[in-house]
Design a protein around this motif. Structure first.
Motif, PDB file in Angstrom:
ATOM      1  N   ASP A 111       3.699   2.180  -0.682  1.00 52.82           N
ATOM      2  CA  ASP A 111       2.620   3.075  -1.123  1.00 52.82           C
ATOM      3  C   ASP A 111       2.371   2.981  -2.614  1.00 52.82           C
ATOM      4  O   ASP A 111       1.349   3.448  -3.104  1.00 52.82           O
ATOM      5  N   HIS A 256       2.430   4.817   3.704  1.00 51.49           N
ATOM      6  CA  HIS A 256       3.418   5.874   3.941  1.00 51.49           C
ATOM      7  C   HIS A 256       4.414   5.863   2.774  1.00 51.49           C
ATOM      8  O   HIS A 256       4.888   4.803   2.346  1.00 51.49           O
ATOM      9  N   ARG A 257       4.699   7.059   2.280  1.00 49.08           N
ATOM     10  CA  ARG A 257       5.536   7.197   1.082  1.00 49.08           C
ATOM     11  C   ARG A 257       6.930   6.616   1.306  1.00 49.08           C
ATOM     12  O   ARG A 257       7.552   6.865   2.340  1.00 49.08           O
ATOM     13  N   GLY A 258       7.394   5.851   0.332  1.00 46.01           N
ATOM     14  CA  GLY A 258       8.760   5.344   0.382  1.00 46.01           C
ATOM     15  C   GLY A 258       8.976   4.225   1.384  1.00 46.01           C
ATOM     16  O   GLY A 258      10.115   3.878   1.690  1.00 46.01           O
ATOM     17  N   THR A 260       9.271   0.493   3.026  1.00 45.71           N
ATOM     18  CA  THR A 260       9.721  -0.829   2.558  1.00 45.71           C
ATOM     19  C   THR A 260       8.681  -1.897   2.885  1.00 45.71           C
ATOM     20  O   THR A 260       8.858  -3.067   2.537  1.00 45.71           O
TER      21      THR A 260
END
Lengths: 270, 270
Positions: A111, A256-258, A260
């Motif tokens: 993100d 989406h936050r965080g 990979t």
């Protein structure tokens, strides 16, 4: 030529071309070469959208061999007049992004990749003939140098993708393995990505399952390119339809936050 | 004016403008107006990438109030030197696509949306002032007519998005509900989408949780626009940064087979 020599040679050539263009007689050409940003590429007439994304489901090949996505109905049409799925997705599935955070404890997550790095000039390094003979062949620094000799400098902010012909056999076992069941597919060699790390290149892309070739023992490219803050795109489709230079890629990385990485919609325009 | 009359009026005006431009004296202008395709829009100089996508996680507001995404580590960095998540995602989460298949038993699924419909001229209908007074206000046919009067015809293949200012309060309870806890947010009215169904418009977009306004009793827009084979985009961000005309939107719709929609990366270029 040694890999280090190739890298130095490319850098020197690019520098000397840019000094040359700084001369008054080449002022117009200089502007063209030295400031070819992604946005200027888009300013050229574009006539067609290409889809560089495989459609995928639980049968799509994955690196670990397990289904990358599974579906469950969360709301069903017959009872509700509308419908939607609950999906279970492993991030590195289908045509997808490898964010720096995939191979570093504190790198840029998917993100956090700057939007400016998601629209870029697309450079294609074709190794289809070689890949037909040797599945685990790699794009090396000399291939990047050959591309530059034939096509000019790598445009600023480019995505550099290898084209091996692998995408056309995505439904065959040989997309992933050789006859003995070992991983076997082309990828980038570290000499190439070490060279690209000296340039303003946003990402590398492959039409195979991994940035490193199938027979890689150490994931040298994953372990150097991603921790350096660059991103990757795996399992690209339809590169065969594009010229090696002149297309613009649009990378619909998930946000989406965080994360990979994750499944992405990747398009190109000419 | 009645909604049906507005629709007829817009169609007649567009037809008469196009006949006018067919005259020899207006041949150049005619080409410009009648064939403004998404690709021609991109042929204009583009200088900046805008991100119309919210970053999201399990705290992002959803229509049903349940978390739209949940994370689990599938591979951990400390043990493996790389990491990746197993994600549980409900398709209609974050900035996302509504495919026709979301509201029809056999409509186009998200992977089947033609790539040509994912790169389009972006039309923004601004209702920010009205939304400040009345949360459940809707874009009606008259708003589309007013946009055309001010800006010219809706470009061929456009994505038509409403801008209500809602995206700026995505972290507040009022993004979803009024003080009494009822759904309260702007959306499209069926008179507007009935008009847009008569035109070559690829999709509608909203900066709120739903294509229909929060107080909709019948999801009239979902139930007519999607089954007609058009798609929608919900929870767009940053429309405030764009002009109402002239941007190009790039819709990174997900491509899992048979999906009813899903989180998308949406960018725009000017």
């Amino acid at each position: 030529m040694c890999n280090h020599c190739v890298i130095e040679n490319v850098k020197q050539n690019m520098l000397s071309r840019r000094s040359l263009f700084k001369g008054a007689a080449f002022a117009g050409a200089a502007a063209m070469v030295a400031t070819t940003t992604p946005r200027e590429v888009l300013a050229q007439p574009a006539s067609k959208v290409f889809d560089l994304t495989h459609a995928y489901d639980s049968t799509f090949p994955t690196f670990d061999g397990n289904p990358g996505i599974e579906y469950e109905w969360a709301v069903e049409f017959a009872q509700n007049g509308y419908q939607l799925h609950k999906l279970t997705i492993f991030e590195h599935t289908g045509t997808h992004i490898d964010a720096p955070f995939h191979f570093s404890a504190d790198g840029t997550s998917v993100d956090q990749i700057e939007p400016e790095k998601l629209v870029a000039p697309l450079v294609i390094v074709d190794i289809t003939d070689r890949a037909r003979e040797e599945a685990n062949t790699a794009v090396e620094a000399a291939d990047i140098e050959a591309w530059i000799s034939a096509n000019g400098d790598i445009p600023t902010g480019a995505v550099v993708a290898l084209r091996s012909g692998w995408a056309t056999k995505v439904k065959e076992a040989s997309f992933r393995n050789d006859a003995e069941g070992n991983f076997a597919f082309p990828g980038f060699g570290k000499s190439a990505t070490d060279l690209l790390l000296t340039l303003d290149v946003a990402a590398i892309g492959v039409d195979t399952l991994s940035l490193d070739p199938g027979n890689s023992a150490d994931f040298a490219v994953h372990n150097s390119w991603l921790p350096a803050g660059r991103y990757g795109i795996e399992a690209l489709a339809n590169l065969e339809e594009l010229p090696v230079k002149g297309a613009t890629i649009m990378v619909g990385a998930p946000k989406h936050r965080g994360g990979t990485g994750g499944p992405a919609r990747v398009l190109a325009l000419i």
